[in-house]
Design a protein around this motif. Structure first.
Motif, PDB file in Angstrom:
ATOM      1  N   LEU A  80      50.684  41.194  46.980  1.00  0.00           N
ATOM      2  CA  LEU A  80      50.584  42.353  47.866  1.00  0.00           C
ATOM      3  C   LEU A  80      49.214  42.507  48.508  1.00  0.00           C
ATOM      4  O   LEU A  80      49.103  42.866  49.683  1.00  0.00           O
ATOM      5  N   PHE A  81      48.158  42.240  47.732  1.00  0.00           N
ATOM      6  CA  PHE A  81      46.812  42.557  48.204  1.00  0.00           C
ATOM      7  C   PHE A  81      45.896  41.340  48.337  1.00  0.00           C
ATOM      8  O   PHE A  81      44.730  41.483  48.697  1.00  0.00           O
ATOM      9  N   GLY A  82      46.422  40.157  48.026  1.00  0.00           N
ATOM     10  CA  GLY A  82      45.590  38.968  48.093  1.00  0.00           C
ATOM     11  C   GLY A  82      44.890  38.722  46.768  1.00  0.00           C
ATOM     12  O   GLY A  82      44.884  39.587  45.889  1.00  0.00           O
ATOM     13  N   PRO A  83      44.284  37.549  46.593  1.00  0.00           N
ATOM     14  CA  PRO A  83      43.700  37.191  45.293  1.00  0.00           C
ATOM     15  C   PRO A  83      42.532  38.074  44.851  1.00  0.00           C
ATOM     16  O   PRO A  83      42.395  38.362  43.665  1.00  0.00           O
ATOM     17  N   VAL A  84      41.692  38.517  45.797  1.00  0.00           N
ATOM     18  CA  VAL A  84      40.515  39.302  45.410  1.00  0.00           C
ATOM     19  C   VAL A  84      40.883  40.742  45.089  1.00  0.00           C
ATOM     20  O   VAL A  84      40.659  41.227  43.973  1.00  0.00           O
ATOM     21  N   TRP A  85      41.455  41.443  46.074  1.00  0.00           N
ATOM     22  CA  TRP A  85      41.807  42.838  45.851  1.00  0.00           C
ATOM     23  C   TRP A  85      42.959  42.979  44.876  1.00  0.00           C
ATOM     24  O   TRP A  85      43.037  43.956  44.118  1.00  0.00           O
ATOM     25  N   GLY A  86      43.852  41.993  44.837  1.00  0.00           N
ATOM     26  CA  GLY A  86      44.920  42.009  43.846  1.00  0.00           C
ATOM     27  C   GLY A  86      44.349  41.983  42.438  1.00  0.00           C
ATOM     28  O   GLY A  86      44.783  42.725  41.556  1.00  0.00           O
ATOM     29  N   PHE A  87      43.347  41.131  42.234  1.00  0.00           N
ATOM     30  CA  PHE A  87      42.689  41.062  40.926  1.00  0.00           C
ATOM     31  C   PHE A  87      42.007  42.385  40.604  1.00  0.00           C
ATOM     32  O   PHE A  87      42.105  42.896  39.486  1.00  0.00           O
ATOM     33  N   VAL A  88      41.296  42.946  41.576  1.00  0.00           N
ATOM     34  CA  VAL A  88      40.560  44.201  41.357  1.00  0.00           C
ATOM     35  C   VAL A  88      41.520  45.325  40.965  1.00  0.00           C
ATOM     36  O   VAL A  88      41.284  46.049  39.987  1.00  0.00           O
ATOM     37  N   TYR A  89      42.616  45.472  41.708  1.00  0.00           N
ATOM     38  CA  TYR A  89      43.568  46.546  41.420  1.00  0.00           C
ATOM     39  C   TYR A  89      44.279  46.321  40.094  1.00  0.00           C
ATOM     40  O   TYR A  89      44.547  47.270  39.344  1.00  0.00           O
ATOM     41  N   ASN A  90      44.605  45.070  39.805  1.00  0.00           N
ATOM     42  CA  ASN A  90      45.200  44.752  38.499  1.00  0.00           C
ATOM     43  C   ASN A  90      44.242  45.132  37.377  1.00  0.00           C
ATOM     44  O   ASN A  90      44.643  45.757  36.387  1.00  0.00           O
ATOM     45  N   TYR A  91      42.996  44.756  37.534  1.00  0.00           N
ATOM     46  CA  TYR A  91      41.983  45.007  36.501  1.00  0.00           C
ATOM     47  C   TYR A  91      41.806  46.503  36.254  1.00  0.00           C
ATOM     48  O   TYR A  91      41.823  46.968  35.109  1.00  0.00           O
ATOM     49  N   ILE A  92      41.661  47.260  37.326  1.00  0.00           N
ATOM     50  CA  ILE A  92      41.457  48.705  37.191  1.00  0.00           C
ATOM     51  C   ILE A  92      42.665  49.356  36.512  1.00  0.00           C
ATOM     52  O   ILE A  92      42.532  50.126  35.556  1.00  0.00           O
ATOM     53  N   GLY A  93      43.859  49.042  37.015  1.00  0.00           N
ATOM     54  CA  GLY A  93      45.064  49.661  36.467  1.00  0.00           C
ATOM     55  C   GLY A  93      45.305  49.313  35.010  1.00  0.00           C
ATOM     56  O   GLY A  93      45.591  50.188  34.179  1.00  0.00           O
ATOM     57  N   ILE A  94      45.168  48.042  34.669  1.00  0.00           N
ATOM     58  CA  ILE A  94      45.429  47.604  33.302  1.00  0.00           C
ATOM     59  C   ILE A  94      44.390  48.158  32.339  1.00  0.00           C
ATOM     60  O   ILE A  94      44.711  48.554  31.210  1.00  0.00           O
ATOM     61  N   CYS A  95      43.123  48.213  32.767  1.00  0.00           N
ATOM     62  CA  CYS A  95      42.079  48.767  31.898  1.00  0.00           C
ATOM     63  C   CYS A  95      42.311  50.252  31.659  1.00  0.00           C
ATOM     64  O   CYS A  95      42.181  50.740  30.525  1.00  0.00           O
ATOM     65  N   ILE A  96      42.663  50.992  32.707  1.00  0.00           N
ATOM     66  CA  ILE A  96      42.949  52.419  32.535  1.00  0.00           C
ATOM     67  C   ILE A  96      44.129  52.603  31.580  1.00  0.00           C
ATOM     68  O   ILE A  96      44.082  53.433  30.657  1.00  0.00           O
ATOM     69  N   GLY A  97      45.192  51.824  31.783  1.00  0.00           N
ATOM     70  CA  GLY A  97      46.352  51.920  30.907  1.00  0.00           C
ATOM     71  C   GLY A  97      46.026  51.566  29.463  1.00  0.00           C
ATOM     72  O   GLY A  97      46.518  52.208  28.529  1.00  0.00           O
ATOM     73  N   SER A  98      45.179  50.564  29.274  1.00  0.00           N
ATOM     74  CA  SER A  98      44.794  50.144  27.921  1.00  0.00           C
ATOM     75  C   SER A  98      44.013  51.241  27.207  1.00  0.00           C
ATOM     76  O   SER A  98      44.201  51.479  26.009  1.00  0.00           O
TER      77      SER A  98
END
Length: 198
Positions: A80-98
């Motif tokens: 959806l967001f490309g490799p850079v921003w996709g990684f950033v959004y994944n990281y933020i969301g997963i860390c918050i959820g964790s």
């Protein structure tokens, strides 16, 4: 509220979440959203800046209420967001959820594990919590390398005496490699199998 009722309610929520995900998958397949990266990106771009916020929220919630494998969310982020921003959004969301999962387990204790996870998973990993001197090291390796059910381990960590500071450090430092590995691996698989359905 008794534990059987709580467990039934949580199972109902999980089933409802699975049904909604299945319905969304069928809709996505029929409309071509799941078979065309361009259509997928067009759909999410229609939400404007809120699209990224919705995705981060989804990634956080799927850790706290584990309905889908986290790897699928990582793949979606990259597509959806490309490799850079996709990684950033994944990281933020997963860390918050964790962090949220740890907080929930810290407040609810071990009985919550039996409500959210299978007996097989609990039996396989719960002995880690008994190894007080090694748990932090085992947990850190499991978070760094995608070899164990991260969602369960985040809840399990919340039932131990691990400090917030140590837990947060492990999540923030360990998640990037696992997320990048999931994202890269699943993206390669996706792009190799997609032509067979096109």
């Amino acid at each position: 509220m008794s534990r059987p009722i709580e467990k039934t309610m949580l199972q109902a929520v999980s089933i409802a979440g699975f049904v909604l995900c299945a319905a969304a998958a069928v809709w996505g397949w029929q409309t071509g959203v799941l078979t065309s990266q361009e259509r997928m990106q067009s759909l999410i771009s229609g939400f404007g800046p809120a699209g990224a916020i919705l995705f981060v929220t989804f990634q956080a919630v799927q850790v706290v209420v584990p309905v889908l494998p986290g790897g699928l969310g990582c793949l979606a982020g990259v597509l959806l967001f490309g490799p850079v921003w996709g990684f950033v959004y994944n990281y933020i969301g997963i860390c918050i959820g964790s962090l949220m999962a740890f907080a929930v387990a810290r407040n609810c204790g071990k009985p919550l594990l039996t409500l959210l996870f299978s007996e097989k998973t609990i039996a396989k990993y719960s002995h880690w919590a008994e190894e007080r001197n090694r748990f932090a090291r085992l947990f850190a390796w499991a978070i760094f390398l995608p070899v164990a059910p991260d969602d369960f381990l985040c809840y399990l960590a919340g039932t131990t005496d691990m400090t917030w500071r140590r837990y947060t450090a492990i999540i923030l430092l360990g998640k990037p490699f696992a997320i990048a590995l999931y994202s890269l691996g699943l993206t390669v698989i996706w792009r190799n199998i997609l032509p067979f359905f096109g």
